[in-house]
Design an enzyme around this catalytic site. Structure first.
Site, PDB file in Angstrom:
ATOM      1  N   ARG A  29       5.052  -6.297  -1.348  1.00 25.02           N
ATOM      2  CA  ARG A  29       3.674  -5.852  -1.615  1.00 25.02           C
ATOM      3  C   ARG A  29       3.450  -4.453  -1.068  1.00 25.02           C
ATOM      4  NH1 ARG A  29       2.784 -11.428  -1.645  1.00 25.02           N
ATOM      5  NH2 ARG A  29       3.088 -11.647   0.572  1.00 25.02           N
ATOM      6  N   ASN A  44      -0.544 -12.926   5.848  1.00 23.16           N
ATOM      7  CA  ASN A  44      -0.379 -14.338   5.518  1.00 23.16           C
ATOM      8  C   ASN A  44      -1.443 -15.132   6.269  1.00 23.16           C
ATOM      9  OD1 ASN A  44       1.930 -13.932   3.946  1.00 23.16           O
ATOM     10  ND2 ASN A  44       3.289 -14.142   5.697  1.00 23.16           N
TER      11      ASN A  44
END
Length: 101
Positions: A29, A44
């Site tokens: 990402r 996360n």
């Protein structure tokens, strides 16, 4: 948004949360964000999702939104992506794209 605002390089900010099998690919990402020329962060969550914020020129933010919704990393399975707090901003709050822990 008006054509003048687009021509003047209006900046946009959006928060996101990606659902599915999406954790463990933060580096990808970050790489995609750098390639597209956007800044922000990714993290996360304990619920198994990925959350973050993207900022940059409107067209580049839209490209990152599309990537987060449809492409992702090769090993991910994106069930859905929610976007919120989408707004125009006067300046970037970040100088790069990073992973938060």
């Amino acid at each position: 948004m008006s054509a003048l605002a687009k021509a003047s390089g209006a900046l946009k900010s959006v928060d996101y949360e990606v659902f599915g099998r999406v954790q463990g690919n933060d580096g990808l990402r970050e790489e995609e964000a750098r390639k597209l020329g956007v800044v922000g962060w990714v993290k996360n969550t304990s619920q198994g999702t990925v959350t973050g914020q993207v900022q940059g020129p409107e067209d580049k933010v839209n490209a990152m939104k599309s990537w987060l919704s449809k492409v992702g990393s090769p090993s991910s399975r994106i069930d859905r992506t929610d976007f919120s707090n989408e707004k125009e901003i006067s300046k970037l709050d970040f100088s790069g794209f990073s992973t938060r822990y």
